[in-house]
Each structure stands twice: as structure tokens, then as C-alpha cells.
Design an enzyme around this catalytic site. Structure first.
Site, short mmCIF file in Angstrom:
data_model
loop_
_atom_site.label_atom_id
_atom_site.label_comp_id
_atom_site.label_asym_id
_atom_site.label_seq_id
_atom_site.Cartn_x
_atom_site.Cartn_y
_atom_site.Cartn_z
N GLY A 13 32.68 40.91 47.27
CA GLY A 13 33.62 41.65 48.10
C GLY A 13 34.40 40.80 49.09
N SER A 14 34.56 39.49 48.80
CA SER A 14 35.33 38.69 49.76
C SER A 14 36.80 39.09 49.75
CB SER A 14 35.16 37.19 49.48
OG SER A 14 35.78 36.83 48.27
N ASN A 15 37.31 39.55 48.62
CA ASN A 15 38.70 40.04 48.61
C ASN A 15 38.83 41.35 49.39
OD1 ASN A 15 40.77 38.42 47.08
ND2 ASN A 15 39.07 38.36 45.63
N LEU A 88 36.78 48.40 32.85
CA LEU A 88 38.14 48.81 32.54
C LEU A 88 38.39 50.17 33.19
CD1 LEU A 88 40.57 47.88 30.76
CD2 LEU A 88 39.69 49.40 28.98
N ASN A 103 45.48 44.79 40.78
CA ASN A 103 44.32 43.94 40.52
C ASN A 103 44.67 42.50 40.87
OD1 ASN A 103 41.73 43.18 39.46
ND2 ASN A 103 42.75 42.47 37.59
N HIS A 105 43.72 38.56 39.84
CA HIS A 105 43.09 37.77 38.78
C HIS A 105 43.12 36.30 39.20
CE1 HIS A 105 41.78 36.86 34.70
NE2 HIS A 105 42.62 35.84 34.74
N ASP A 146 44.15 42.95 32.25
CA ASP A 146 45.00 41.85 32.72
C ASP A 146 46.40 41.82 32.12
OD1 ASP A 146 42.82 40.93 34.21
OD2 ASP A 146 42.11 39.65 32.59
N GLU A 175 43.59 33.62 46.76
CA GLU A 175 43.48 35.08 46.53
C GLU A 175 43.45 35.81 47.87
OE1 GLU A 175 40.50 36.53 43.66
OE2 GLU A 175 40.25 34.46 43.04
C1 GRF Z 1 37.66 36.99 42.47
O1 GRF Z 1 37.85 35.67 42.03
C2 GRF Z 1 38.56 37.92 41.71
O2 GRF Z 1 39.80 37.39 41.41
C3 GRF Z 1 37.79 38.10 40.46
O3 GRF Z 1 36.44 38.19 40.87
C4 GRF Z 1 36.28 37.50 42.10
C5 GRF Z 1 35.75 38.51 43.07
O4 GRF Z 1 35.38 37.95 44.25
N1 GRF Z 1 38.32 39.19 39.68
P1 GRF Z 1 35.00 38.87 45.49
O5 GRF Z 1 33.99 39.91 45.00
O6 GRF Z 1 36.25 39.50 46.00
O7 GRF Z 1 34.38 37.93 46.47
#
Ligand code: GRF
Length: 230
Positions: A13-15, A88, A103, A105, A146, A175
Site C-alpha cells: 500500500g505504498s502507492n 482483474l 491503474n 504499472h 494493462d 510511481e
Molecule cells: C507497485 O509497483 C505497483 O505499480 C504494482 O505493485 C506495486 C504495489 O506497491 N502494481 P504498493 O502496494 O503500492 O506498495
């Protein structure tokens, strides 16, 4: 009115965190709020991050469309951001939320994408192919893994000394800068299926130039803002 955002995540969940932090930093200028975090895994780090912020969470045990549809409807979700979500999205949901699911990627699509291409597998494939540039892609989600319309891309160099871990870390850092800005752009309506922004462009002395990292995060963030027209 602020968009109500759901984040679907399967991993750390870092994003998700980067989105929350960016929206916080925007303050009253933020175009949306994350009001729901859902995962196919109860133990996903993303769920813990959401609970710490008292954001509603849900575990998606059933991969079919009905449970997800009900969940998104009951939370009155306007925009869905997939952040490391490995399932999906069912086609029924894709149709219903056309142009409202995004999304991130960790590669430059359409290369190194598709079924089974997630996480470290992407970075290993990039290294095996010997390409010198990888990057980040943010795209709208359609019914194929994707393959939805690309909103933004940003390049990241591959170094000869890289392994999948070092490369993943370099890409993840980008990201965290690109994805929240695109989420804000889509939430505000400025970025849409009809108006996808950009490729990765650096601005040097106010002139666009295709240069690569590494730079200070703050400078990179400024350049991403410029490229996305934030
Ligand atoms: C990220 O590299 C994202 O692009 C990919 O999975 C990873 C998820 O990282 N689809 P996080 O869970 O957001 O840390």
C-alpha cells in the site's frame, strides 16, 4: 464537490500512502478524498494503512462483479484507483465505471505488461530483456490487463548494476510522484478518457527535454506537475 475515491490494493500500500499524502498536501485544493480501501487480502499492508486513518475497509473475498458493485455503490464511489491490485476488475464494473478506474504499472506499457506481469516479475523481465529505460505508466482500466488508454508515462533508467530489487525501488519512487498527481487530475476532471495528458517530459530551463532521473524528488515532482499541467 469532492470525488469519492476507492483504492483497491493487494500489497503493502505504498502507492495508497502516496495518494493520501499528496491529497493531504493539496489541502482544500484536493479534488477527492479516499473514502474506501478494499483488498482481496485481509492482511494487506494497505488495509492497515487505511485503518490507521480510519478510512473504511473491505475484504473482497468474492472475485465476481456483484460484491464489488455493491461495495462501490454503497460508498457512492466516483473514482477507483488500483494500487498494486492483482485481480482483474470484472468487465461489468469496467463498463459501469468507464473512464473512472485507473491503474499504475511499474513499466512502460504496452511492454512488460499483461497477465502475470506484476511486481518483481516486471522488473526481472525488464532486466532479462536488457532494455536501458523502463518507467511508470498510469492508464485507464479496460477489460484486459494493462491495456486501457494510457494517461501518463514517466521514464526511469535501468543501470548495469541493477537487480530486480534496486530497479523496483527506483521505479516505485517515481510511481509515488506520478500516480497521486494523475489521481488528482482524474478526480478533478482535468484528465479524462478524452483528454489524456502526456508522456514523461522533463523541463530544463523552461524548455521541454527528454532527460532521465535521478534528480531530487522535489524537482522531479515539479517537472511532473508541469508535464501534467497541474
Ligand atoms: C507497485 O509497483 C505497483 O505499480 C504494482 O505493485 C506495486 C504495489 O506497491 N502494481 P504498493 O502496494 O503500492 O506498495
Amino acid at each position: 464537490m469532492k470525488s469519492r475515491i476507492a483504492v483497491l490494493a493487494s500489497g503493502g500500500g505504498s502507492n495508497l500512502q502516496a495518494i493520501l499524502d499528496h491529497l493531504d498536501a493539496l489541502g482544500h485544493r484536493r479534488a477527492g478524498d479516499v473514502v474506501l480501501v478494499a483488498s482481496n487480502r485481509q492482511d494487506a499492508g494497505a488495509m492497515e494503512r487505511a485503518e490507521r486513518r480510519t478510512i473504511a475497509t473491505a475484504v473482497l473475498t468474492d472475485p465476481g462483479p456483484s460484491a464489488l458493485d455493491e461495495l462501490l455503490t454503497s460508498h457512492e464511489i466516483d473514482l477507483v484507483a488500483l494500487a498494486g491490485y492483482i485481480r482483474l476488475v470484472p468487465p461489468e464494473i469496467v463498463v459501469k465505471y468507464d473512464g473512472r478506474i485507473v491503474n499504475v504499472h511499474p513499466g512502460l506499457l504496452p511492454a512488460f505488461g499483461g497477465p502475470g506481469m506484476y511486481g518483481q516479475r516486471v522488473h526481472r523481465a525488464v532486466l532479462e530483456a536488457g532494455v536501458r529505460v523502463t518507467g511508470v505508466t498510469v492508464h485507464f482500466v479496460n477489460e484486459q490487463y494493462d491495456r486501457g488508454k494510457i494517461i501518463a508515462q514517466w521514464p526511469v533508467p535501468v543501470f548495469a548494476t541493477d537487480d530486480a530489487g534496486t530497479l523496483a525501488a527506483r521505479v516505485l519512487r517515481v510511481e509515488h510522484l506520478v500516480y497521486p498527481r494523475v489521481v488528482q487530475g482524474v478526480a478533478s476532471g482535468r484528465l479524462s478518457l478524452q483528454n489524456c495528458a502526456t508522456a514523461g517530459i522533463e523541463f530544463v530551463d523552461s524548455k521541454p527535454a527528454f532527460t532521465l532521473l535521478p534528480h531530487e524528488d522535489s524537482r522531479l515532482a515539479e517537472n511532473i506537475d508541469l508535464a501534467l499541467g497541474c
